[in-house]
Design a protein around this motif. Structure first.
Motif, PDB file in Angstrom:
ATOM      1  N   ASP A 231       0.781  -1.006  -0.007  1.00  0.00           N
ATOM      2  CA  ASP A 231      -0.165  -0.127   0.109  1.00  0.00           C
ATOM      3  C   ASP A 231       1.031   1.012  -0.088  1.00  0.00           C
ATOM      4  O   ASP A 231       1.903   1.357   0.853  1.00  0.00           O
ATOM      5  CB  ASP A 231      -0.935   0.136   1.071  1.00  0.00           C
ATOM      6  N   ALA A 232       0.642   2.136  -0.994  1.00  0.00           N
ATOM      7  CA  ALA A 232       1.462   3.218  -1.011  1.00  0.00           C
ATOM      8  C   ALA A 232       0.693   4.512  -1.231  1.00  0.00           C
ATOM      9  O   ALA A 232      -0.667   4.515  -1.586  1.00  0.00           O
ATOM     10  CB  ALA A 232       2.509   3.095  -2.091  1.00  0.00           C
TER      11      ALA A 232
ATOM     12  N   ALA B  57      -3.951   6.525   5.342  1.00  0.00           N
ATOM     13  CA  ALA B  57      -3.420   7.455   4.381  1.00  0.00           C
ATOM     14  C   ALA B  57      -4.188   8.708   4.386  1.00  0.00           C
ATOM     15  O   ALA B  57      -5.360   8.989   4.302  1.00  0.00           O
ATOM     16  CB  ALA B  57      -3.696   6.980   2.993  1.00  0.00           C
ATOM     17  N   ALA B  58      -3.393   9.958   4.660  1.00  0.00           N
ATOM     18  CA  ALA B  58      -4.028  11.335   4.947  1.00  0.00           C
ATOM     19  C   ALA B  58      -4.705  11.645   3.710  1.00  0.00           C
ATOM     20  O   ALA B  58      -4.189  12.115   2.625  1.00  0.00           O
ATOM     21  CB  ALA B  58      -3.082  12.288   5.153  1.00  0.00           C
TER      22      ALA B  58
ATOM     23  N   GLU C 277      -0.869  10.328  10.592  1.00  0.00           N
ATOM     24  CA  GLU C 277      -0.919   9.413   9.544  1.00  0.00           C
ATOM     25  C   GLU C 277      -0.130   8.126   9.901  1.00  0.00           C
ATOM     26  O   GLU C 277       0.893   8.235  10.566  1.00  0.00           O
ATOM     27  CB  GLU C 277      -0.636   9.790   8.269  1.00  0.00           C
ATOM     28  N   ALA C 278      -0.754   7.073   9.947  1.00  0.00           N
ATOM     29  CA  ALA C 278      -0.130   5.556  10.384  1.00  0.00           C
ATOM     30  C   ALA C 278       1.242   5.234   9.325  1.00  0.00           C
ATOM     31  O   ALA C 278       1.237   6.054   8.173  1.00  0.00           O
ATOM     32  CB  ALA C 278      -0.808   4.515  10.213  1.00  0.00           C
TER      33      ALA C 278
ATOM     34  N   VAL D 143       4.015   2.296  12.640  1.00  0.00           N
ATOM     35  CA  VAL D 143       2.887   2.832  13.648  1.00  0.00           C
ATOM     36  C   VAL D 143       1.739   2.822  13.142  1.00  0.00           C
ATOM     37  O   VAL D 143       1.393   3.094  12.117  1.00  0.00           O
ATOM     38  CB  VAL D 143       3.456   4.608  13.735  1.00  0.00           C
ATOM     39  N   THR D 144       0.836   2.051  14.050  1.00  0.00           N
ATOM     40  CA  THR D 144      -0.557   1.681  13.709  1.00  0.00           C
ATOM     41  C   THR D 144      -1.542   2.712  14.137  1.00  0.00           C
ATOM     42  O   THR D 144      -1.044   3.892  14.781  1.00  0.00           O
ATOM     43  CB  THR D 144      -1.087   0.215  14.266  1.00  0.00           C
ATOM     44  N   ILE D 145      -2.743   2.707  13.493  1.00  0.00           N
ATOM     45  CA  ILE D 145      -3.606   3.687  13.773  1.00  0.00           C
ATOM     46  C   ILE D 145      -3.994   3.258  15.311  1.00  0.00           C
ATOM     47  O   ILE D 145      -4.322   4.562  15.982  1.00  0.00           O
ATOM     48  CB  ILE D 145      -4.977   3.072  12.930  1.00  0.00           C
TER      49      ILE D 145
END
Length: 444
Positions: A151-152, A245-246, A259-260, A271-273
């Motif tokens: 995911d990007a 994702a912001a 943002e995670a 770094v998670t939600i």
């Protein structure tokens, strides 16, 4: 139409030759440019410089082209050198909301809520992998057989999901979701996504600091609606937004976006939600807005709502309001604490005040489908009382969705809370109101 190359040689039609042209001229371009000088330029200056160089190369060594063919070939060569190649024209088209690449020669787009296949294609699987490598390298990730999913986010904000063999059996697949455009709640009314009484009710609910969960399926417009709804929060409050994702673009002056972060190549640094939700409690928030809850962070969010952080908002994937509130209970159980479901139901019933459900209809339109108040208490089985629901008309030959909103009186608890907060309740939601239906047209 035949083209004539330099020295009188005939050239194939543009569409048949451009793939090989692009490879050849990109190689010549690398020989012509000064990479150190190019790196000092801005993105716009860099593109302009390369377009001039490619133009000179085509004039000197290329075939005779029409003005349109000449400019098209220049753009494709520069897109291959700087951007995402054949995907660049699709990304530049603002009417396209999603790009789905199912392999080098199978590309689909979503426009106005409808899927359609496009003629655009990659020259080869190797060219597609080159584009994929360009995307993942910008976020310090890698993709290969040992790490076949990524995911990007593109620099322009689009979310990208990539999956390659052996997980994808038909070759590399890539999905690019455009950053949702920020609409105000009044703009959504103009598009037919809701009506004025529902807007006024939601405004009163948000200002009265009720906790709101927005639910809906994929592509139903949850993030867009969350962004619009958050615009009703007073400017005097401190807001913390938390997202994978912001995407949110709040207009208030006191907003702290978080943002995670996924793990790096070595699998570290994630770094998670959930980490961010916990940390946000130490940041003196008036409101916490979570872009989407998917796991254990749901429990942390519910506990924050129950411990003085009222007026928080979040979204969750679900097919209906009752499915959404049940899913909150399930997601909250995905922690190491092993809490009993009765205790989790108590957390949900105490924390959540209002459910807002969004639907995507047969004509591609997205609307607010239902607003429901949570009427259950403590460890009771979940009970929702709908206060507004979109009732669609039977679908006609044109397959355009029309319908009307049907209103119900507010539950006494929610009505009392809005009154105590000094908010005016629209007449259609009061028990003695005779007006119960608002006509709605289509949204295209």
């Amino acid at each position: 139409m035949q083209r004539t190359g330099k020295g009188g040689r005939s050239a194939a039609p543009l569409g048949a030759e451009t793939d090989s042209d692009i490879v050849r001229y990109r190689t010549l371009l690398l020989e012509e440019i000064d990479l150190e000088e190019l790196s000092a330029l801005s993105e716009t200056q860099r593109r302009a410089r390369l377009e001039r160089i490619v133009g000179h190369l085509l004039t000197r060594e290329g075939p005779v082209l029409s003005t349109l063919e000449h400019s098209t070939l220049i753009r494709r060569i520069v897109d291959e050198a700087l951007g995402l190649g054949v995907l660049e024209p699709l990304l530049a088209d603002e009417s396209i909301t999603e790009i789905m690449v199912n392999g080098p020669a199978d590309i689909w787009i979503e426009r106005l809520g409808r899927l359609q296949r496009v003629e655009t294609r990659f020259a080869s699987e190797a060219q597609m992998y080159q584009t994929i490598d360009r995307i993942v390298s910008k976020v310090n990730r890698r993709i290969d057989e040992s790490s076949p999913m990524v995911d990007a986010r593109l620099p322009t904000g689009e979310r990208v999901n990539i999956i390659v063999p052996p997980l994808s059996l038909s070759g590399p697949a890539m999905t690019i979701r455009r950053f949702p455009r920020a609409f105000t709640i009044d703009q959504l009314i103009g598009m037919g996504s809701l009506d004025e009484p529902v807007r006024d009710l939601l405004g009163a609910i948000v200002r009265a600091r009720c906790n709101v969960i927005i639910s809906g399926g994929t592509g139903s417009g949850k993030t867009t609606f969350l962004n619009a709804l958050s615009g009703l929060i007073p400017d005097s409050e401190r807001i913390i937004t938390i997202e994978d994702a912001a995407e949110l673009r709040l207009q208030q002056p006191h907003v702290v976006p978080l943002e995670a972060r996924p793990p790096n190549v070595e699998g570290k640094g994630q770094v998670t939600i959930r980490d961010l939700v916990r940390n946000s409690l130490r940041m003196r928030p008036d409101r916490i807005i979570v872009g989407e809850v998917r796991g254990g962070e749901t429990l942390d969010m519910l506990q924050a709502m129950n411990t003085g952080h009222e007026g928080s908002l979040a979204t969750v994937h679900a097919n209906s309001p009752i499915d959404a509130i049940t899913r909150l209970e399930t997601l909250a159980s995905m922690t190491e604490l092993g809490m009993a479901f009765d205790a989790l139901r108590d957390q949900v019933n105490s924390a959540v005040d209002v459910m807002v459900h969004l639907n995507r209809y047969a004509d591609g339109s997205r609307r607010l489908g239902e607003v429901a108040a949570v009427a259950s208490e403590r460890r009771q089985t979940f009970k929702l009382e709908p206060v507004a629901r979109f009732q669609p008309d039977p679908l006609g030959p044109a397959r355009e969705v029309t319908g009307a909103y049907v209103y119900q009186p507010l539950p006494s608890v929610l009505e009392a809370r809005l009154v105590m907060a000094g908010e005016r309740i629209p007449d259609v939601f009061l028990l003695n109101s005779d007006e119960r239906v608002s006509g709605m047209g289509t949204r295209r």
